[in-house]
Design an enzyme around this catalytic site. Structure first.
Site, short mmCIF file in Angstrom:
data_model
loop_
_atom_site.label_atom_id
_atom_site.label_comp_id
_atom_site.label_asym_id
_atom_site.label_seq_id
_atom_site.Cartn_x
_atom_site.Cartn_y
_atom_site.Cartn_z
N CYS A 114 -40.31 -6.06 -88.37
CA CYS A 114 -39.70 -6.49 -89.63
C CYS A 114 -40.73 -6.85 -90.70
O CYS A 114 -40.39 -6.95 -91.87
CB CYS A 114 -38.78 -7.68 -89.39
SG CYS A 114 -37.36 -7.23 -88.39
N HIS A 248 -37.85 -11.44 -96.21
CA HIS A 248 -37.22 -10.54 -95.24
C HIS A 248 -35.82 -11.08 -94.96
O HIS A 248 -35.61 -12.29 -94.88
CB HIS A 248 -38.05 -10.48 -93.96
CG HIS A 248 -37.33 -9.80 -92.84
ND1 HIS A 248 -36.76 -8.56 -92.97
CD2 HIS A 248 -37.05 -10.21 -91.57
CE1 HIS A 248 -36.18 -8.23 -91.84
NE2 HIS A 248 -36.33 -9.21 -90.97
N ASN A 278 -29.84 -6.90 -91.51
CA ASN A 278 -31.29 -6.85 -91.33
C ASN A 278 -31.74 -5.38 -91.28
O ASN A 278 -31.49 -4.70 -90.29
CB ASN A 278 -31.64 -7.59 -90.03
CG ASN A 278 -33.13 -7.62 -89.75
OD1 ASN A 278 -33.91 -6.92 -90.39
ND2 ASN A 278 -33.51 -8.43 -88.78
O1 UT7 Z 1 -35.81 -9.74 -88.18
C1 UT7 Z 1 -36.60 -10.12 -87.12
C2 UT7 Z 1 -36.46 -11.55 -86.80
N1 UT7 Z 1 -35.15 -11.82 -86.28
C3 UT7 Z 1 -34.62 -12.98 -86.54
O2 UT7 Z 1 -35.23 -13.74 -87.26
C4 UT7 Z 1 -33.32 -13.36 -85.89
C5 UT7 Z 1 -33.37 -14.80 -85.51
N2 UT7 Z 1 -32.19 -15.29 -84.80
C6 UT7 Z 1 -30.99 -15.45 -85.39
O3 UT7 Z 1 -30.78 -15.05 -86.54
C7 UT7 Z 1 -29.92 -16.16 -84.60
O4 UT7 Z 1 -30.50 -16.74 -83.46
C8 UT7 Z 1 -28.72 -15.28 -84.19
C9 UT7 Z 1 -27.88 -14.96 -85.40
C10 UT7 Z 1 -29.22 -14.01 -83.54
C11 UT7 Z 1 -27.83 -16.03 -83.21
O5 UT7 Z 1 -27.40 -17.27 -83.77
P1 UT7 Z 1 -27.53 -18.64 -82.94
O6 UT7 Z 1 -26.94 -19.67 -83.78
O7 UT7 Z 1 -29.00 -18.79 -82.59
O8 UT7 Z 1 -26.64 -18.37 -81.68
P2 UT7 Z 1 -27.05 -18.36 -80.13
O9 UT7 Z 1 -27.84 -17.14 -79.82
O10 UT7 Z 1 -27.66 -19.68 -79.77
O11 UT7 Z 1 -25.62 -18.26 -79.47
C12 UT7 Z 1 -24.65 -19.30 -79.62
C13 UT7 Z 1 -23.35 -18.85 -78.98
C14 UT7 Z 1 -23.52 -18.29 -77.57
O12 UT7 Z 1 -22.43 -18.71 -76.80
P3 UT7 Z 1 -22.56 -19.96 -75.78
O13 UT7 Z 1 -23.66 -19.58 -74.84
O14 UT7 Z 1 -22.92 -21.14 -76.65
O15 UT7 Z 1 -21.21 -20.03 -75.16
C15 UT7 Z 1 -23.44 -16.80 -77.76
O16 UT7 Z 1 -22.95 -16.15 -76.62
O17 UT7 Z 1 -22.77 -17.79 -79.75
C16 UT7 Z 1 -22.46 -16.68 -78.89
N3 UT7 Z 1 -22.58 -15.46 -79.65
C17 UT7 Z 1 -21.59 -14.94 -80.38
N4 UT7 Z 1 -20.31 -15.34 -80.58
C18 UT7 Z 1 -19.55 -14.59 -81.39
C19 UT7 Z 1 -23.68 -14.67 -79.79
N5 UT7 Z 1 -23.39 -13.63 -80.59
C20 UT7 Z 1 -22.10 -13.78 -80.97
C21 UT7 Z 1 -21.24 -13.03 -81.78
N6 UT7 Z 1 -20.00 -13.47 -81.97
N7 UT7 Z 1 -21.64 -11.90 -82.41
#
Ligand code: UT7
EC number: 2.3.1.180
Length: 321
Positions: A114, A248, A278
């Protein structure tokens, strides 16, 4: 007399097909509400079957060349950032060179996930300021949709396709004031795209993006905060000297955290993540092009670009447009 590089023209291209959060909610267990709240993304553009990184790059590049009033034959160098090349080799930069009908000038790819555009811009700036090039085309282009596991709700909601480009030319005044690039390969397993063709016998990995999102998130926010300080310090500038942040576009919460660090209101931040998701190395040149074309970013204003991604690799560029 000092030599600098300045952005002479910009261009961008987004594929026609748009996929909304509701469209994705029909394929995986997610919702528009969750995606908007956690990422800020509402829709993303997806390349058609006959589109590739080089075909999208050509459209963005031609626009940037036209805006700069520079003929492709007058380019000294083409640097293209992508993690979704048409072919492993030749480079997508060479394929773009052929599409532009140009021969002989050096053309090569940069792969820094990225942060690829910032890395490419940094190299272009070094060539120009050292006196080894006068006109350089810098492109970020990605067909992320072909590397996404469309069954994995934690990644498939995030990515989109597109291409952005700038033409840099030599100038006696900045232009680009400084670029800063860093990498730390110790984080390679937190965000990566396997290449099964290179993994040897017994590898059952598929070629789809893997990410430990919340780990990446935490490091991204801290690292981007540090690089903002590093960039301002090197130039002897205050936070209030920055007119525009062009980040980004991975997640609106990461963008907002960096804006807060800069004490910059969100009206001074170019945000496209809502409409584009993204687009990896294409996101900064696409955002910059949009804000130049709609008149938000004007000549003489100070712009801070920053990126963070797989590697980890991260970087920034400070420029007077
Ligand atoms: O471009 C390169 C760099 N990339 C980035 O900078 C991305 C950085 N990361 C992020 O933007 C975020 O971490 C995400 C958007 C990918 C995820 O958000 P989060 O707030 O960190 O969520 P999480 O991964 O901690 O997941 C929280 C919950 C989980 O459920 P449990 O384990 O708490 O029951 C996931 O299973 O949300 C669940 N979950 C979803 N729920 C509904 C994960 N994806 C989804 C989804 N819809 N699409």
């Amino acid at each position: 007399m000092s030599r600098y590089s300045r952005i002479a023209g910009t261009g961008g291209y987004l594929p026609r097909e748009v996929v909304t959060n509701d469209d994705l909610a029909m394929r995986v267990e997610t919702s528009d509400e969750w995606i908007v709240e956690r990422t800020g993304i509402r829709r993303r553009h997806i390349a058609a079957a006959d589109e590739t990184a080089s075909s999208m790059a050509e459209i963005a590049a031609r626009q940037a060349l036209e805006a700069a009033a520079i003929d492709p034959h007058d380019l000294d160098l083409i640097i293209l950032a992508t993690s979704s090349p048409d072919r492993v080799f030749p480079s997508t930069a060479c394929l773009l060179q052929q599409r532009l009908g140009v021969r002989s000038c050096a053309a090569f790819d940069v792969q820094a996930a990225c942060s690829g555009f910032i890395f490419a811009l940094s190299i272009a700036d070094q060539y120009i300021s050292a006196g080894n090039a006068n006109r350089v085309l810098v492109v970020g282009t990605e067909v992320n949709s072909r590397s996404v596991d469309w069954e994995d709700r934690s990644t498939c909601i995030l990515f989109g396709d597109g291409a952005g480009a700038v033409v840099l030319e030599s100038s006696t005044e900045p232009g680009i004031m400084s670029t800063h690039i860093h990498s730390d390969g110790h984080y390679q397993d937190l965000l990566y795209l396997p290449n099964p063709a290179s993994n040897g016998e017994g590898s059952d990995e598929s070629r789809t993006i893997r990410m430990q999102g919340s780990e990446v998130f935490k490091v991204a926010v801290n690292t981007l905060g540090r690089i903002v300080d590093e960039t301002l310090e090197q130039n002897g500038l205050q936070k209030s000297d920055v007119d525009w942040l062009v980040p980004h576009q991975a997640n609106i919460r990461i963008i907002a955290a960096t804006a807060k660090k800069l004490q910059l209101p969100m009206e001074r931040v170019v945000v496209t993540v809502d409409e584009q998701g993204n687009t990896s190395s294409a996101s900064i040149p696409l955002a910059f092009d949009e804000a130049v074309r709609d008149g938000r970013i004007r000549r003489g204003q100070t712009v801070l670009m920053e990126a963070f991604g797989g590697g980890f690799a991260w970087g920034s560029a400070l420029l007077r447009y």
